[in-house]
Every structure is written in C-alpha cells, then in structure tokens.
Design an enzyme around this catalytic site. Structure first.
Site, PDB file in Angstrom:
ATOM      1  N   ALA A   1       0.982  -1.186  -0.629  1.00  0.00           N
ATOM      2  CA  ALA A   1       0.465  -0.150  -0.640  1.00  0.00           C
ATOM      3  C   ALA A   1       1.244   1.386   0.324  1.00  0.00           C
ATOM      4  CB  ALA A   1      -1.126   0.295   1.035  1.00  0.00           C
TER       5      ALA A   1
ATOM      6  N   ARG B   1       6.062  11.680   4.650  1.00  0.00           N
ATOM      7  CA  ARG B   1       5.168  12.355   5.810  1.00  0.00           C
ATOM      8  C   ARG B   1       4.115  12.106   4.900  1.00  0.00           C
ATOM      9  NH1 ARG B   1       9.556  16.082   6.607  1.00  0.00           N
ATOM     10  NH2 ARG B   1       9.139  17.986   5.331  1.00  0.00           N
TER      11      ARG B   1
ATOM     12  N   SER C   1       0.917   4.267  10.604  1.00  0.00           N
ATOM     13  CA  SER C   1       0.795   4.843  10.228  1.00  0.00           C
ATOM     14  C   SER C   1       1.751   6.014  11.087  1.00  0.00           C
ATOM     15  CB  SER C   1       0.636   6.016   8.709  1.00  0.00           C
ATOM     16  OG  SER C   1       0.902   6.636   8.464  1.00  0.00           O
TER      17      SER C   1
ATOM     18  N   THR D   1       6.185   1.450   7.741  1.00  0.00           N
ATOM     19  CA  THR D   1       7.904   2.294   7.953  1.00  0.00           C
ATOM     20  C   THR D   1       7.601   2.834   9.564  1.00  0.00           C
ATOM     21  OG1 THR D   1       5.870   4.439   7.670  1.00  0.00           O
ATOM     22  CG2 THR D   1       6.862   3.248   5.339  1.00  0.00           C
TER      23      THR D   1
ATOM     24  N   GLY E   1      12.624   1.304   3.306  1.00  0.00           N
ATOM     25  CA  GLY E   1      13.692   0.560   1.785  1.00  0.00           C
ATOM     26  C   GLY E   1      14.512  -0.109   3.028  1.00  0.00           C
TER      27      GLY E   1
ATOM     28  N   SER F   1       9.177   0.387  -1.955  1.00  0.00           N
ATOM     29  CA  SER F   1      11.390   0.938  -2.073  1.00  0.00           C
ATOM     30  C   SER F   1      11.574   0.268  -2.796  1.00  0.00           C
ATOM     31  CB  SER F   1      11.843   1.468  -0.367  1.00  0.00           C
ATOM     32  OG  SER F   1      10.423   2.264   0.407  1.00  0.00           O
TER      33      SER F   1
END
EC number: 1.3.5.2
Length: 339
Positions: free
Chosen positions: A62, A112, A175, A247, A268, A319
C-alpha cells in the site's frame, strides 16, 4: 533497460512529482499496446493464504497506488496482488509538501504523506473500472480530524464501501504520519477496534454471501512484549492475517545523509533487518494460527527469501520496486520456485 532510463529521468525530479507522473503514465498506458514497455510473463507460483489462491506470493505494498488508478498496469508487471490505499472516508490533502524524500545512497525513502487520498468513494469507482482480475487488497485508515477514540468508525465506513470489491481488507493503525494513530496498536483500543472489524465482517459476509479476509498492518517500532500482545489480540479476535511491517521512525543506516533527518516514516533497505525480526517474533507468537504478509526493505530476491524463512506467507514490495523496477518481481518469483 527501459526502467533504468525512466528511473534516471524520474530521479532528477522531485520525489512526489515523479511519483504522480509515474501513476498517471501507468494509468494511461495500462491495457494498451504501450504496456509492453513494462509487462512481463512470470512462472506460475501459486500460494494459498487467507483462503485465497494468489498466482504468486509477491504483492505491491500500500502507498504507491493510494487511489487505485493504475491497478491494471501493476497486473501487467506480474504482481501476484496489489494493495491500494491507504484510503479514508473523506478525501484529505495530507501533510504539507515537501513530504516525500529519496535517500538514494541507502536505497531508502522517507515519507510523511499523511494519508493523502481522494476518499473511499473515488477508490470504489476505480475498483469497479479495473479490467483485469488481479487480486486487490484495500488498505483503510482514519481521517486526520477524526479523534482516535472514534477512529474505529472511520474504518467501519471504509469497510462497508470497499467490501464488495476487495480480495482482502487491511486495517492500517501503524502509519507514523497521522497523530495518535499508533496508539491504537495497544490494549483496549486495539481489542475494541479488532472486535468491531470482525463484527462488521460477519455482517457484510452475510449481506454479500462472500467472506473477505481482514488483516492488521503493524509498525516495526515495537518491543517483544508489544508484539506478543498484538499477536494474542489477533488470535483472540480471529483476524485473518497480519502485515509486518509499516515504515520506521528509526534513522539507523541513514545517519548523516541528505534528508536523513526529515520527519516521517523510513522505508527501504535500512528497514530490512528490523522488519524481518518483527516477522520472526510474530511467527513464534502466532504459531502458524494466522498468516503473515512480510514487507519492509525487500531490495532483492534474497531479502524476500529471508522474510519467508522468518515466517512470512506472502511478501510485498514498495521502495525496492522503486529502486529495482519490475525485474525484482520476477527475481523473487524465480527464487521462490527454485527453493
């Protein structure tokens, strides 16, 4: 070759402008002869997960196609499934720009974005319009102006609307870019949310005569005790899957780099080990009762294999896809076939 040329051009642009141009280009070329520039045939490598047979275990995470505008293009690239969103009940602009940053040296991205999207009704129209039969998961979230205590209502609104069109639904409470959202990963707030989601799922399954699995997406920034607590909540509420991970707020691996101190979530290569560790811990607590979708820092076929070895049933990339291009999909599928 074509992707490396496109990447060279795109990487000269602002990251978000490049992203928007890529989505528009893919939307325009999907289902046309121009799709031959990125389409590829992959070996069949079916995986059963959540009661669904996926043609291969590699999905798009996503965040890349938030509004479901280029689903058919990602199908042409060979993805086994695509997760769209995060989508919210009402459209929202997200955080101020700039809000997306490449850390090319580290093969990383900091964002962000803040759940910028055109709203759930727009997404539903795009899901109705897709021409391929690719499996689409829908990642749902809460609007920024909805208090955390009422957050579950936003998830239920989205669930109601996307249920007929989704292969599965992901509840995103991890998130780092929506204030207070990650507090929903703990204790009573989490149990209340999961119970509400499962009740809504039962109601909608009866209405549509179709069971759509629900998954929870969690953060990597959790202690072992917190991971165990989440695992127990998932089991007790009979959730269908967990996606690990979102993340990270950590900046390990990007110290001293341009944009390395920007606020937001880091994805990443620097996330690879942390994400795999969370998957390993989750797997030990879940004991195969609930499948795991592994995501976070997959930049090679070996990274994906490490996720599977840690306990993942499926993987997702974002990523790594930006840095490696569609070839990484084929490389992972081939590596899985050879195992």
């Amino acid at each position: 070759m074509l992707y490396s040329l496109a990447q060279k051009f795109m990487f000269q642009m602002d990251a978000e402008q490049a992203h928007d141009l890529a989505i528009k280009s893919l939307k325009f070329t999907a289902n046309s002869p121009l799709a031959c520039g990125y389409s590829q045939a992959l070996q069949s490598s079916p995986v059963n997960c959540m009661g669904i047979t996926f043609p291969n275990p590699v999905g798009l995470a996503a965040g890349l196609d938030k509004d479901g505008e280029a689903i058919d293009a990602f199908h042409a690239m060979g993805f086994g499934f695509v997760e769209v969103g995060t989508v919210t009940p009402k459209p929202q602009a997200g955080n101020d720009k700039p809000r997306l940053f490449r850390l090319t040296k580290a093969k990383a991205i900091i964002n962000r974005m803040g759940f910028n999207n055109k709203g759930v009704d727009n997404l539903v129209r795009n899901l109705q319009a897709k021409k391929t039969d690719i499996l689409v998961g829908v990642n749902i979230g809460k609007n920024k102006d909805t208090p955390v205590e009422q957050g579950k209502d936003d998830y239920l609104i989205c669930m109601d609307k996307v249920y007929p069109y989704a292969a599965y639904i992901t509840v995103n409470i991890s998130s780092p870019n929506t204030p207070g959202l990650r507090t929903m990963q703990y204790g009573a707030l989490l149990d209340e949310l999961l119970a509400s989601i499962k009740a809504k799922q039962a109601e909608l399954a009866e209405k549509y005569h179709r069971y759509v699995p629900v998954a929870l997406k969690i953060a990597p920034d959790l202690t072992a005790d917190e991971i165990e607590s989440i695992a127990m909540s998932l089991i007790s509420n009979q959730f269908d899957a967990v996606i690990a991970t979102n993340t990270t707020l950590s900046r390990d691996g990007v110290e001293g780099m341009t944009h390395g101190t920007e606020m937001g979530g880091l994805s990443g290569a620097p996330l690879t080990a942390a994400s795999t560790m969370v998957i390993k811990q989750l797997a030990s607590f879940l004991n195969k009762k609930i499948p795991i979708i592994g995501v976070g820092g997959i930049n090679s076929a070996q990274d994906a294999l490490d996720k599977f070895d840690a306990g993942a049933n499926l993987v997702q990339i974002y990523s790594g896809f930006i840095y490696q291009g569609p070839k990484i999909i084929k490389e992972i599928v081939n590596a899985v076939k050879m195992k």
